[in-house]
Design an enzyme around this catalytic site. Sequence first.
Site, PDB file in Angstrom:
ATOM      1  N   GLY A  59     -22.989  85.960  -3.320  1.00 35.95           N
ATOM      2  CA  GLY A  59     -24.402  86.290  -3.428  1.00 35.95           C
ATOM      3  C   GLY A  59     -24.919  86.164  -4.851  1.00 35.95           C
ATOM      4  O   GLY A  59     -26.029  85.660  -5.086  1.00 35.95           O
ATOM      5  N   GLU A  60     -24.131  86.604  -5.813  1.00 35.98           N
ATOM      6  CA  GLU A  60     -24.527  86.515  -7.212  1.00 35.98           C
ATOM      7  C   GLU A  60     -24.515  85.063  -7.694  1.00 35.98           C
ATOM      8  O   GLU A  60     -25.331  84.673  -8.534  1.00 35.98           O
ATOM      9  CB  GLU A  60     -23.601  87.372  -8.082  1.00 35.98           C
ATOM     10  N   TYR A  61     -23.604  84.270  -7.146  1.00 38.16           N
ATOM     11  CA  TYR A  61     -23.599  82.834  -7.467  1.00 38.16           C
ATOM     12  C   TYR A  61     -24.909  82.194  -7.030  1.00 38.16           C
ATOM     13  O   TYR A  61     -25.541  81.453  -7.801  1.00 38.16           O
ATOM     14  CB  TYR A  61     -22.418  82.152  -6.784  1.00 38.16           C
ATOM     15  N   GLY A  64     -27.718  83.195  -9.315  1.00 40.39           N
ATOM     16  CA  GLY A  64     -27.735  82.570 -10.631  1.00 40.39           C
ATOM     17  C   GLY A  64     -27.864  81.066 -10.620  1.00 40.39           C
ATOM     18  O   GLY A  64     -28.101  80.452 -11.674  1.00 40.39           O
TER      19      GLY A  64
END
Length: 411
Positions: A59-61, A64
């Site tokens: 999710g953070e990938y 970003g």
Amino acid sequence: MSFLYSIAIQITGLVLKGLAPFNEKLKKGVFGRHETFSILKENINNTDKTLWFHCASLGEYEQGLPVFKALRTHYKNHKIILSFFSPSGYEIRKNSPIADVVVYLPLDTKQNARTFLDIVNPELTVFIKYDIWPNILNELKQRGLRAILISAVFRKNQSYFKFYGSHLRNALFAFEYIFTQNENSQALLKTINYNNTSVSGDTRFDRVSSQLDLDNNLPFIETFKDNKLCIVAGSTWPEGEAFLTNFINTYQNLDVKFIIAPHNIKDTQIHHLKDNLQCKTVLFSEKENSNLKDAKVFIVNTIGILSKIYNYADIAYVGGALGNTGLHNTLEPAVFGIPIIIGNQYSKFPEAEAMISRGGMFSVSNQNAFNSCLNQLINNEVKRLQAGNKNSQYVKENMGAVIQILNYLRI
């Protein structure tokens, strides 16, 4: 506190190794971290200029990614190192085209921090949202290396803002700048005298908006849909799948198509889901030898195409908020202008709270509420379209975080 933290990290490492033989996900993480330094040494030379992007998980990938892409384009002569803490991020994006090297982040011991930065020596480090590792960040600061945190969200009950949280709190000061998603997060940082902040919003809005510029056509989904109303259930877990199967089996006469994309695509889970459905169901892996038009349910037992499938949805259900797994990405369907149904555990997801308050998203906690909500959206076209428009408008209003970050970096 630093001493206690170091002991806790050492104990965590031993526990993970002890449990790894009994858990496939833990096993991948333990083995992957063991390989990190050798992978880095094989791919990075002392003369290489580098950037480092760190994400907790998938999710953070995705959050970003628009920033990563811009930096990849601008820093053409730099090697980009992408690290993950979670196997669910690493295993899916280990071949990401935005990075030259993809690794697991080693456990946050002081020695690991020194070794990692001795090899990588990044000109710029970008952390996404959270996953704050004090030893690594403090080592970055001691070496005078640049680091920023983007799309950050903070809550009052976190350790940073407690009397016992000095070690974690000090780690935040390794970031030269923090871009927060909201004003509350910025205000909390100011209570600890961290002032190099701005409210840029969430980069996920820019990420999902870029999906509209891509080719989202999937001919097999178009054939399956057959111009009928289509409900897409994305990133589902068993508790949500139970609601879906009950609804589908109860209202078999509805001329509606269903696409279910489970979070867990292991064969046992997929076949359990299929066996519980009392109508013609086709798996993605069976689509070449099936009459898709005749099927009522299409189960997506693969990864990587859900964001395109939402393009065919008239209504979406997004999983994760009926249990303790955490709500999955609701902005992916929202960008296509469709109403969304979720569970009732969404308090840590400001985008869900916002879309519910605006009337584009609907929260349910039991089977009756799910059935009632879904039937209303199926049978009331005006409500369906109005709710969907509210979601797409919400996404448009919150774009722009990436531009602010790149302006700060003077790119």
